[in-house]
Design a protein around this motif. Structure first.
Motif, PDB file in Angstrom:
ATOM      1  N   GLU A 154       5.782  78.750  31.663  1.00 34.09           N
ATOM      2  CA  GLU A 154       4.880  78.668  32.865  1.00 34.09           C
ATOM      3  C   GLU A 154       5.841  78.111  33.946  1.00 34.09           C
ATOM      4  O   GLU A 154       5.586  78.499  35.022  1.00 34.09           O
ATOM      5  N   TRP A 155       6.812  77.143  33.573  1.00 38.22           N
ATOM      6  CA  TRP A 155       7.555  76.669  34.683  1.00 38.22           C
ATOM      7  C   TRP A 155       8.362  77.847  35.418  1.00 38.22           C
ATOM      8  O   TRP A 155       8.690  78.012  36.555  1.00 38.22           O
ATOM      9  N   TYR A 156       8.998  78.665  34.459  1.00 37.92           N
ATOM     10  CA  TYR A 156       9.821  79.760  34.805  1.00 37.92           C
ATOM     11  C   TYR A 156       9.029  80.735  35.587  1.00 37.92           C
ATOM     12  O   TYR A 156       9.747  80.967  36.704  1.00 37.92           O
ATOM     13  N   LYS A 157       7.918  81.157  35.490  1.00 36.92           N
ATOM     14  CA  LYS A 157       7.203  81.844  36.144  1.00 36.92           C
ATOM     15  C   LYS A 157       6.910  81.385  37.458  1.00 36.92           C
ATOM     16  O   LYS A 157       6.928  82.043  38.848  1.00 36.92           O
ATOM     17  N   ALA A 158       6.623  79.889  37.887  1.00 39.31           N
ATOM     18  CA  ALA A 158       6.486  79.412  38.897  1.00 39.31           C
ATOM     19  C   ALA A 158       7.799  79.266  39.846  1.00 39.31           C
ATOM     20  O   ALA A 158       7.694  78.669  40.921  1.00 39.31           O
ATOM     21  N   ASN A 159       9.015  79.137  39.235  1.00 45.94           N
ATOM     22  CA  ASN A 159      10.157  79.033  39.775  1.00 45.94           C
ATOM     23  C   ASN A 159      11.034  80.497  39.492  1.00 45.94           C
ATOM     24  O   ASN A 159      12.218  80.538  39.028  1.00 45.94           O
ATOM     25  N   SER A 160      10.421  81.507  40.231  1.00 45.29           N
ATOM     26  CA  SER A 160      11.020  82.833  39.876  1.00 45.29           C
ATOM     27  C   SER A 160      12.419  83.187  40.518  1.00 45.29           C
ATOM     28  O   SER A 160      12.845  84.109  39.948  1.00 45.29           O
ATOM     29  N   SER A 161      12.810  82.307  41.619  1.00 41.17           N
ATOM     30  CA  SER A 161      14.107  82.498  42.043  1.00 41.17           C
ATOM     31  C   SER A 161      15.314  81.854  41.195  1.00 41.17           C
ATOM     32  O   SER A 161      16.411  82.252  41.447  1.00 41.17           O
ATOM     33  N   ILE A 162      14.777  81.303  39.959  1.00 43.85           N
ATOM     34  CA  ILE A 162      15.865  80.602  38.951  1.00 43.85           C
ATOM     35  C   ILE A 162      15.897  81.581  38.057  1.00 43.85           C
ATOM     36  O   ILE A 162      15.186  82.331  37.585  1.00 43.85           O
ATOM     37  N   SER A 163      17.278  81.980  37.748  1.00 44.24           N
ATOM     38  CA  SER A 163      17.760  82.791  36.633  1.00 44.24           C
ATOM     39  C   SER A 163      17.734  81.974  35.424  1.00 44.24           C
ATOM     40  O   SER A 163      17.951  80.875  35.332  1.00 44.24           O
ATOM     41  N   LEU A 164      17.449  82.684  34.355  1.00 42.30           N
ATOM     42  CA  LEU A 164      17.753  82.219  32.977  1.00 42.30           C
ATOM     43  C   LEU A 164      18.981  82.993  32.082  1.00 42.30           C
ATOM     44  O   LEU A 164      18.776  84.132  32.066  1.00 42.30           O
ATOM     45  N   GLY A 165      19.659  82.187  31.506  1.00 42.71           N
ATOM     46  CA  GLY A 165      20.700  82.824  30.987  1.00 42.71           C
ATOM     47  C   GLY A 165      20.948  82.159  29.640  1.00 42.71           C
ATOM     48  O   GLY A 165      20.584  80.813  29.472  1.00 42.71           O
ATOM     49  N   SER A 166      21.978  82.598  28.884  1.00 40.94           N
ATOM     50  CA  SER A 166      22.575  81.701  27.710  1.00 40.94           C
ATOM     51  C   SER A 166      23.400  80.761  28.245  1.00 40.94           C
ATOM     52  O   SER A 166      23.861  80.691  29.400  1.00 40.94           O
TER      53      SER A 166
END
Lengths: 230, 230
Positions: B52-64
């Protein structure tokens, strides 16, 4: 009130002088009365020798640890933390039982140089306050005043209008209430005395010493404390 | 600036969101990207799930961990202290060398119940900040922000007009100066940032956690801090 101050260093002297000024009867306790009363050595900070201080504070009595503890209705441990249990054992369990024992000492270990660390076995999951309570189960140990310089302990108004914090912990609620009465005589206000619960709170306040020492080093003064901001 | 935030919990999310709002490019690092991005579990405090948080902060990338550390010009360790060295080892020494590594974690041990104590071997004469510096000698570890709730880390003005203290320590003076620029972006003022010297200062700031936890319990809020009174 008759109060025993165990320990003749700067902290014990400061507490004893202030209590006398407030009208209490004080016997300060030492290991060797003859040796201590003859001492003309200045302390490590250049303060007057014990004998000079003692002459200037003639209404204060000097006795052995046991004589002092027997004298006081309340006993204050103002020794170095590493020497506290030895001193209190010499004071004698029978002279501590049933009494409020205010522990203002810190378990600092100077053996590895400066700045001191906390003594092995008396940090994180243990504390001096708890060790004293365990050693003297019939005493009501109250830990307080150990997070600041002794000048501020007895005169919080010296800085910031007295608006900074002092923690208190101990297993006996009545004993803490009685100690708070004494703290107010020193100038502490209710709203700045934070009761953090039973004597395991000593772990938390003794753990403040490392940051206290760092801030003292940065600002080159011991006359500071912390205010709670919410 | 490209910044890596290692750790996807409340602290990592709070730091990452704030940095993004300030215009920085953020990649948040996790152990298992697929698992984390699918996570619909609320955290222990009832906060929204990571997805949920990640959807609301879509400009942040997620990686290993490794991808995030490789991405950032500055790396922020926002993991639980007990997991920090494992996470940073997965991030990889080659992705940390030569970079500023801001350590905001605390070595809390929850295995013995609440309140947590400090991890064995990471207290008093040791600290997490030092362990990280020792493990990654080519990184410039700066310890800061670890003495308060994450909401205050990035928004000190939330209480007391922002007039409360944040400690900083680290071996590299230039790295500390660069981190102070970032702290000012968060709203910290020079006069409230106390430089306590090299990374051994982490011993002192991590040792504040026990009293922080006690005060949180007394006042039932994490939105507090301390002000220096002199």
């Amino acid at each position: 009130m008759k109060i025993s101050v165990i320990g003749t260093g700067a902290v014990g002297q400061t507490i004893a002088s202030k209590l006398t000024g407030l009208g209490h009867d004080i016997m300060i306790g030492t290991r060797n009365v003859a040796q201590k009363s003859a001492s003309t050595l200045k302390d490590a900070y250049g303060n007057p020798s014990f004998s000079e201080w003692y002459k200037a504070n003639s209404s204060i009595s000097l006795g052995s640890f046991a004589e002092s503890a027997a004298f006081g209705q309340i006993v204050i441990n103002a020794t170095h933390g590493g020497a506290s249990l030895t001193a209190l054992n010499l004071a004698g369990e029978k002279h501590l039982s049933g009494k409020i024992l205010i522990d203002i000492a810190n378990p600092l270990d100077f053996s590895k140089g400066m700045p001191p660390v906390l003594l092995p076995g008396l940090n994180n999951t243990h504390s001096l306050g708890e060790e004293i309570q365990n050693a003297f189960p019939e005493a009501m140990v109250v830990k307080t005043l150990n997070t600041m310089w002794c000048g501020l302990m007895v005169n919080p108004g010296m800085i910031g209008g007295g608006d900074h914090i002092n923690f208190i912990s101990g297993n006996n609620i009545g004993a803490k209430a009685r100690v708070i009465v004494l703290l107010k005589e020193f100038g502490w206000r209710d709203e700045n005395i934070i009761d953090i619960g039973d004597i395991t709170g000593a772990r938390a306040t003794e753990s403040l010493l490392p940051i206290w020492l760092k801030v003292m080093g940065v600002h080159n003064t011991a006359a500071f404390n912390f205010r709670l901001v919410m």
